[in-house]
Write a protein that holds these residues in place. Structure first.
Motif, short mmCIF file in Angstrom:
data_model
loop_
_atom_site.label_atom_id
_atom_site.label_comp_id
_atom_site.label_asym_id
_atom_site.label_seq_id
_atom_site.Cartn_x
_atom_site.Cartn_y
_atom_site.Cartn_z
N UNK A 302 0.85 -1.19 0.00
CA UNK A 302 0.00 0.00 0.00
C UNK A 302 0.89 1.24 0.00
N UNK A 303 1.56 1.50 -1.12
CA UNK A 303 2.52 2.61 -1.19
C UNK A 303 1.87 3.96 -0.86
N UNK A 304 2.54 4.68 0.03
CA UNK A 304 2.06 6.01 0.42
C UNK A 304 1.01 6.01 1.51
N UNK A 305 0.48 4.83 1.86
CA UNK A 305 -0.60 4.78 2.85
C UNK A 305 -0.07 4.75 4.28
N UNK A 306 1.05 4.07 4.51
CA UNK A 306 1.57 3.89 5.86
C UNK A 306 2.29 5.14 6.34
N UNK A 307 1.88 5.66 7.50
CA UNK A 307 2.56 6.80 8.09
C UNK A 307 3.94 6.40 8.60
N UNK A 308 4.90 7.28 8.46
CA UNK A 308 6.23 7.04 9.03
C UNK A 308 6.17 7.07 10.55
N UNK A 309 5.28 7.87 11.08
CA UNK A 309 5.12 8.00 12.53
C UNK A 309 4.31 6.82 13.07
N UNK A 310 4.78 6.22 14.16
CA UNK A 310 4.11 5.08 14.76
C UNK A 310 3.88 5.35 16.25
N UNK A 311 3.05 4.50 16.85
CA UNK A 311 2.78 4.58 18.29
C UNK A 311 3.32 3.30 18.91
N UNK A 312 4.28 3.45 19.80
CA UNK A 312 4.93 2.29 20.39
C UNK A 312 4.07 1.64 21.47
N UNK A 313 4.36 0.38 21.72
CA UNK A 313 3.73 -0.33 22.83
C UNK A 313 4.06 0.39 24.13
N UNK A 314 3.03 0.70 24.92
CA UNK A 314 3.23 1.45 26.16
C UNK A 314 2.12 1.11 27.13
N UNK A 315 2.46 1.03 28.40
CA UNK A 315 1.44 0.81 29.43
C UNK A 315 0.52 2.02 29.54
N UNK A 316 0.99 3.17 29.06
CA UNK A 316 0.17 4.39 29.13
C UNK A 316 -0.87 4.44 28.03
N UNK A 317 -0.76 3.53 27.09
CA UNK A 317 -1.65 3.54 25.95
C UNK A 317 -2.39 2.20 25.89
N UNK A 318 -3.39 2.02 26.74
CA UNK A 318 -4.07 0.72 26.82
C UNK A 318 -4.91 0.44 25.59
N UNK A 319 -5.18 -0.83 25.38
CA UNK A 319 -6.01 -1.21 24.24
C UNK A 319 -7.47 -0.83 24.46
N UNK A 320 -7.90 -0.90 25.71
CA UNK A 320 -9.29 -0.59 26.02
C UNK A 320 -9.36 0.56 27.01
N UNK A 321 -10.47 1.25 26.99
CA UNK A 321 -10.67 2.38 27.90
C UNK A 321 -11.31 1.88 29.19
N UNK A 322 -10.80 2.35 30.32
CA UNK A 322 -11.32 1.91 31.61
C UNK A 322 -12.53 2.73 32.01
N UNK A 323 -13.59 2.04 32.36
CA UNK A 323 -14.78 2.74 32.83
C UNK A 323 -14.62 3.17 34.29
N UNK A 324 -13.56 2.66 34.94
CA UNK A 324 -13.38 2.94 36.36
C UNK A 324 -12.82 4.34 36.59
N UNK A 325 -12.04 4.82 35.64
CA UNK A 325 -11.31 6.06 35.85
C UNK A 325 -11.98 7.21 35.10
N UNK A 326 -12.20 8.28 35.81
CA UNK A 326 -12.80 9.47 35.19
C UNK A 326 -11.67 10.34 34.65
N UNK A 327 -11.00 9.84 33.63
CA UNK A 327 -9.85 10.53 33.08
C UNK A 327 -10.13 10.94 31.64
N UNK A 328 -9.59 12.07 31.20
CA UNK A 328 -9.71 12.45 29.80
C UNK A 328 -8.77 11.58 28.96
N UNK A 329 -8.82 11.70 27.64
CA UNK A 329 -7.87 10.96 26.80
C UNK A 329 -6.42 11.22 27.20
N UNK A 330 -5.57 10.26 26.89
CA UNK A 330 -4.19 10.25 27.36
C UNK A 330 -3.44 11.55 27.08
N UNK A 331 -3.63 12.13 25.90
CA UNK A 331 -2.88 13.33 25.55
C UNK A 331 -3.17 14.49 26.50
#
Length: 358
Positions: A302-331
């Motif tokens: 898929x030439x030109x489709x893939x961004x050079x910038x990636x998001x690394x595996x991080x504990x700060x970036x969970x796969x699912x959003x927690x309903x327990x925490x009243x927190x805004x998005x990570x950024x």
């Protein structure tokens, strides 16, 4: 989601200096609370931060906006971080001066929840819990569709503004949004062009012809589509200039992107157009041979489709959003974290690729 930030965090969010933040606060007249005990330091609310970003855009022309764009965030399978990415991009774009409307098209309403709105909360329950009525989801995108049998609403009555006027505007979702897919399916069975209904509505809104559905104030309209090939998702894709597809580099399979590519090819055959594909690598682990090979495959296929910038595996970036925490998005919750910086780089790369900014 009441959260207070120090001036250093605000400067990081706005990519400027502490002195500039202080100067712009004085020039703009935005009122920021000060700490009651101890040093009288400013404590910025999230509303303050978005107000300041909008003021800078209006008075300092921080971002040159080239064109308005409609995009859909979509992945054919779950577990790739789609909703988390959508929530963060929705916040990062306005911080860069891009007026953003995000539309939750998934009746499971995870994106809606990410912004502090419980789609299952009723007005009676909100009163019992002493919560503001604003937290209740009473309308969704279906209520904006012409002919909606349960009562059509005006855009201003549907939108939620979790961080004030200058933050992202959200059209929330709830379980009853599934009715829209049923209606679109019935329309298709009757020979009506139901797939183009969403695109027609969006174009009408962008033209400013309908005061009850005026989209002219937005620079970017972002659909968050369910990980399924339903009528709503197809309608959003047909309405969009771009489709942003996150892929998990941990469990990457060519099948998901190959499937999406075939869907886009079918659209071109059916109606003569489809959105341009943009791929975001998520859960990236540097220097792993398997990941390097996967990136190479994506770039070639898929030439030109893939961004050079990636998001690394991080504990700060969970796969699912927690309903327990009243927190805004990570950024916003952890603006100086490495994960937030990576999300910001991805947001900039997307805006450039889509031609919103230079």
């Amino acid at each position: 989601m009441s959260r207070k930030l120090k001036v250093q965090a605000v400067a990081h969010l706005l990519e400027t200096t502490v002195d500039s933040v202080r100067r712009h606060i004085e020039e703009s007249g935005i009122e920021v609370e000060r700490q009651e005990n101890g040093p009288r330091t400013r404590q910025f609310s999230l509303d303050n931060v978005f107000d300041l970003a909008a003021w800078r855009q209006a008075h300092r022309q921080k971002t040159k906006i080239r064109k308005k764009v409609i995009a859909t965030i979509y992945a054919p399978k779950g577990g790739v971080g789609k909703t988390t990415i959508a929530a963060n991009l929705s916040c990062l774009f306005p911080l860069m001066g891009i007026k953003t409307l995000v539309i939750d098209l998934d009746f499971q309403a995870n994106l809606t929840l990410a912004f502090g709105y419980d789609s299952e909360l009723t007005l009676e329950e909100a009163a019992e819990l002493n919560l503001p009525e604003e937290k209740v989801v009473e309308n969704h995108f279906g209520n904006l569709i012409p002919g909606w049998p349960y009562g059509r609403s005006a855009l201003q009555d549907v939108i939620k503004k979790p961080f004030g006027e200058h933050g992202p505007h959200i059209i929330p979702a709830d379980l009853t949004l599934d009715r829209l897919d049923t209606i679109l399916t019935y329309d298709a069975l009757e020979g009506k062009k139901s797939d183009l209904k969403i695109a027609a509505l969006v174009q009408e809104g962008l033209s400013g012809r309908n005061p009850d559905f005026d989209l002219t104030g937005y620079d970017l309209i972002l659909f968050d589509a369910a990980p399924a090939k339903n009528r709503m998702t197809r309608g959003a894709l047909l309405a969009s200039d771009f489709v942003i597809s996150p892929v998990s580099m941990e469990k990457f399979s060519t099948k998901a992107i190959s499937y999406l590519s075939s869907v886009l090819n079918d659209m071109r055959d059916d109606v003569g157009r489809s959105p341009e594909l943009l791929v975001v690598g998520n859960f990236h682990t540097p220097n792993r041979l398997r990941v390097i090979n996967q990136m190479s495959v994506l770039s070639k296929e898929y030439p030109g489709a893939l961004l050079d910038n990636v998001i690394r595996r991080s504990e700060e970036f969970p796969k699912t959003l927690s309903e327990e925490e009243d927190l805004p998005p990570l950024c916003l919750a952890k603006p100086t974290s490495d994960a937030s910086d990576e999300l910001r780089s991805v947001a900039k790369a997307l805006l450039t690729k889509m031609g919103v900014i230079e």
